[in-house]
Scaffold this motif. Structure first.
Motif, PDB file in Angstrom:
ATOM      1  N   LEU A 179       0.822  -1.206   0.000  1.00 19.57           N
ATOM      2  CA  LEU A 179       0.000   0.000   0.000  1.00 19.57           C
ATOM      3  C   LEU A 179       0.861   1.263   0.000  1.00 19.57           C
ATOM      4  CD1 LEU A 179      -2.778  -0.994   2.567  1.00 19.57           C
ATOM      5  CD2 LEU A 179      -2.945  -0.917   0.072  1.00 19.57           C
ATOM      6  N   HIS A 180       2.105   1.142   0.463  1.00 19.61           N
ATOM      7  CA  HIS A 180       2.996   2.306   0.486  1.00 19.61           C
ATOM      8  C   HIS A 180       3.167   2.897  -0.903  1.00 19.61           C
ATOM      9  CE1 HIS A 180       6.209   4.980   1.682  1.00 19.61           C
ATOM     10  NE2 HIS A 180       6.974   4.476   0.722  1.00 19.61           N
ATOM     11  N   ALA A 181       3.094   2.056  -1.917  1.00 18.82           N
ATOM     12  CA  ALA A 181       3.261   2.533  -3.287  1.00 18.82           C
ATOM     13  C   ALA A 181       2.125   3.454  -3.712  1.00 18.82           C
ATOM     14  CB  ALA A 181       3.352   1.341  -4.235  1.00 18.82           C
ATOM     15  N   LEU A 182       1.018   3.438  -2.980  1.00 23.73           N
ATOM     16  CA  LEU A 182      -0.123   4.288  -3.313  1.00 23.73           C
ATOM     17  C   LEU A 182      -0.145   5.582  -2.499  1.00 23.73           C
ATOM     18  CD1 LEU A 182      -2.932   1.556  -3.392  1.00 23.73           C
ATOM     19  CD2 LEU A 182      -1.438   2.291  -5.258  1.00 23.73           C
ATOM     20  N   SER A 183       0.843   5.775  -1.642  1.00 23.83           N
ATOM     21  CA  SER A 183       0.807   6.913  -0.713  1.00 23.83           C
ATOM     22  C   SER A 183       0.837   8.263  -1.423  1.00 23.83           C
ATOM     23  CB  SER A 183       1.976   6.819   0.274  1.00 23.83           C
ATOM     24  OG  SER A 183       3.223   6.854  -0.408  1.00 23.83           O
ATOM     25  N   ARG A 184       1.444   8.319  -2.591  1.00 22.61           N
ATOM     26  CA  ARG A 184       1.573   9.616  -3.265  1.00 22.61           C
ATOM     27  C   ARG A 184       0.232  10.163  -3.755  1.00 22.61           C
ATOM     28  NH1 ARG A 184       1.482   9.161  -8.832  1.00 22.61           N
ATOM     29  NH2 ARG A 184       1.447   7.021  -9.632  1.00 22.61           N
ATOM     30  N   ILE A 185      -0.761   9.278  -3.920  1.00 23.30           N
ATOM     31  CA  ILE A 185      -2.045   9.771  -4.427  1.00 23.30           C
ATOM     32  C   ILE A 185      -3.089   9.937  -3.321  1.00 23.30           C
ATOM     33  CG2 ILE A 185      -1.712   8.961  -6.792  1.00 23.30           C
ATOM     34  CD1 ILE A 185      -4.031   6.991  -4.610  1.00 23.30           C
ATOM     35  N   THR A 186      -2.767   9.544  -2.092  1.00 27.23           N
ATOM     36  CA  THR A 186      -3.754   9.640  -1.017  1.00 27.23           C
ATOM     37  C   THR A 186      -4.216  11.070  -0.724  1.00 27.23           C
ATOM     38  OG1 THR A 186      -1.955   9.537   0.620  1.00 27.23           O
ATOM     39  CG2 THR A 186      -3.096   7.483   0.110  1.00 27.23           C
ATOM     40  N   PRO A 187      -3.376  12.116  -0.909  1.00 30.79           N
ATOM     41  CA  PRO A 187      -3.900  13.458  -0.659  1.00 30.79           C
ATOM     42  C   PRO A 187      -5.037  13.860  -1.594  1.00 30.79           C
ATOM     43  CG  PRO A 187      -1.502  13.480  -0.677  1.00 30.79           C
ATOM     44  CD  PRO A 187      -1.928  12.150  -1.207  1.00 30.79           C
ATOM     45  N   PHE A 188      -5.215  13.134  -2.691  1.00 37.11           N
ATOM     46  CA  PHE A 188      -6.225  13.497  -3.673  1.00 37.11           C
ATOM     47  C   PHE A 188      -7.492  12.656  -3.570  1.00 37.11           C
ATOM     48  CE2 PHE A 188      -1.985  14.260  -5.471  1.00 37.11           C
ATOM     49  CZ  PHE A 188      -2.041  15.630  -5.617  1.00 37.11           C
ATOM     50  N   VAL A 189      -7.518  11.714  -2.643  1.00 38.07           N
ATOM     51  CA  VAL A 189      -8.695  10.868  -2.470  1.00 38.07           C
ATOM     52  C   VAL A 189      -9.821  11.687  -1.852  1.00 38.07           C
ATOM     53  CG1 VAL A 189      -9.596   8.861  -1.243  1.00 38.07           C
ATOM     54  CG2 VAL A 189      -7.318   8.774  -2.266  1.00 38.07           C
ATOM     55  N   ARG A 190     -11.037  11.427  -2.293  1.00 40.56           N
ATOM     56  CA  ARG A 190     -12.204  12.173  -1.807  1.00 40.56           C
ATOM     57  C   ARG A 190     -12.340  12.045  -0.291  1.00 40.56           C
ATOM     58  NH1 ARG A 190     -17.161  10.434  -0.481  1.00 40.56           N
ATOM     59  NH2 ARG A 190     -16.722   8.364  -1.346  1.00 40.56           N
ATOM     60  N   PRO A 191     -12.452  13.185   0.418  1.00 35.47           N
ATOM     61  CA  PRO A 191     -12.632  13.100   1.874  1.00 35.47           C
ATOM     62  C   PRO A 191     -13.997  12.515   2.210  1.00 35.47           C
ATOM     63  CG  PRO A 191     -12.902  15.367   1.131  1.00 35.47           C
ATOM     64  CD  PRO A 191     -12.405  14.590  -0.057  1.00 35.47           C
ATOM     65  N   VAL A 192     -14.061  11.819   3.329  1.00 33.35           N
ATOM     66  CA  VAL A 192     -15.305  11.185   3.754  1.00 33.35           C
ATOM     67  C   VAL A 192     -15.956  12.050   4.826  1.00 33.35           C
ATOM     68  CG1 VAL A 192     -16.332   9.105   4.758  1.00 33.35           C
ATOM     69  CG2 VAL A 192     -14.323   8.923   3.262  1.00 33.35           C
ATOM     70  N   PRO A 193     -17.230  12.421   4.661  1.00 34.71           N
ATOM     71  CA  PRO A 193     -17.914  13.198   5.704  1.00 34.71           C
ATOM     72  C   PRO A 193     -17.855  12.492   7.047  1.00 34.71           C
ATOM     73  CG  PRO A 193     -19.237  13.113   3.698  1.00 34.71           C
ATOM     74  CD  PRO A 193     -18.096  12.154   3.500  1.00 34.71           C
ATOM     75  N   ALA A 194     -17.818  13.270   8.108  1.00 37.41           N
ATOM     76  CA  ALA A 194     -17.622  12.712   9.443  1.00 37.41           C
ATOM     77  C   ALA A 194     -18.673  11.664   9.799  1.00 37.41           C
ATOM     78  CB  ALA A 194     -17.630  13.829  10.473  1.00 37.41           C
ATOM     79  N   LEU A 195     -19.944  11.936   9.475  1.00 28.37           N
ATOM     80  CA  LEU A 195     -21.001  10.987   9.833  1.00 28.37           C
ATOM     81  C   LEU A 195     -20.806   9.669   9.090  1.00 28.37           C
ATOM     82  CD1 LEU A 195     -23.592  10.382  11.346  1.00 28.37           C
ATOM     83  CD2 LEU A 195     -24.875  11.397   9.436  1.00 28.37           C
ATOM     84  N   GLU A 196     -20.510   9.753   7.799  1.00 26.89           N
ATOM     85  CA  GLU A 196     -20.293   8.538   7.010  1.00 26.89           C
ATOM     86  C   GLU A 196     -19.056   7.787   7.496  1.00 26.89           C
ATOM     87  OE1 GLU A 196     -19.195   7.275   2.396  1.00 26.89           O
ATOM     88  OE2 GLU A 196     -20.080   9.245   2.810  1.00 26.89           O
ATOM     89  N   ALA A 197     -17.997   8.546   7.844  1.00 29.39           N
ATOM     90  CA  ALA A 197     -16.786   7.896   8.348  1.00 29.39           C
ATOM     91  C   ALA A 197     -17.068   7.147   9.640  1.00 29.39           C
ATOM     92  CB  ALA A 197     -15.697   8.946   8.579  1.00 29.39           C
TER      93      ALA A 197
END
Length: 206
Positions: A179-197
């Motif tokens: 999963l470390h190989a995917l770390s560079r794109i994590t800042p661009f992942v859609r944020p999850v609303p607090a209630l849904e999270a």
């Protein structure tokens, strides 16, 4: 802790030139229009191949270069599989919106008696800079972002994550080991609303 203050991984602001920044929907549409507007059939074919392989399959430049037309197979149900060569060899499925584009490109590149390269089928030379050299020959559009295969791959990855595709599936399709190989794109992942999270953490709701 749950509630309005629950941290959900809100994206950080990064430079617009960041090679890992996904294309927006508008930018993707502009890239497709740019590909169709190229002045020659060779350039139109090449640009469409790169977009389908990048946005539809998440392939980067080194994976594009050695592909041949017969590495792309279309099934009766419309699904299109790509046999990726090289050190990250694997079989993966193209995303549905790009299936027809990729299948058509493979048919056009399948020249009997020729090498039938998928990208630049009339070029016999294969090198690390094959994609870069091709893009340098394309007609530019100031209203369209440049096509960067790394950004196309990032767009593919973020799209899979945002749509809830399970991580083992993404890791296998991307040809990475951790999963470390995917770390560079994590800042661009859609944020999850607090209630849904909170609901997902508590109940595992997808």
């Amino acid at each position: 802790m749950t509630g309005p203050d629950l941290a959900t991984g809100r994206p950080v602001k990064l430079s617009a030139s960041n090679a890992s920044r996904p294309y927006t929907a508008a930018e993707t549409a502009a890239l497709w229009a740019w590909a169709l507007a190229q002045p020659t059939a060779e350039l139109r074919h090449g640009c469409q191949v790169l977009l389908a392989l990048g946005l539809g399959c998440g392939l980067d430049s080194p994976e594009v270069v050695p592909l041949r037309a017969h590495d792309v197979r279309a099934a009766d149900n419309g699904a299109v599989a790509v046999n990726v060569r090289g050190r990250r060899a694997r079989l993966l499925l193209c995303r549905r919106p790009w299936e027809a584009v990729l299948a058509k490109a493979a048919r056009e590149a399948a020249v009997p008696g020729a090498a039938a390269w998928l990208s630049r089928p009339r070029s016999h030379a294969r090198a690390k800079n094959t994609v870069t050299n091709f893009l340098a020959r394309t007609a530019k559009d100031p209203a369209c972002p440049p096509l960067v295969q790394g950004r196309a791959r990032a767009t593919w990855l973020v799209g899979l994550i945002d749509e809830g595709v399970r991580l083992p599936v993404i890791v296998a399709a991307a040809g990475v080991d951790t999963l470390h190989a995917l770390s560079r794109i994590t800042p661009f992942v859609r944020p999850v609303p607090a209630l849904e999270a909170g609901e997902q953490l508590r109940d595992g709701t997808p």
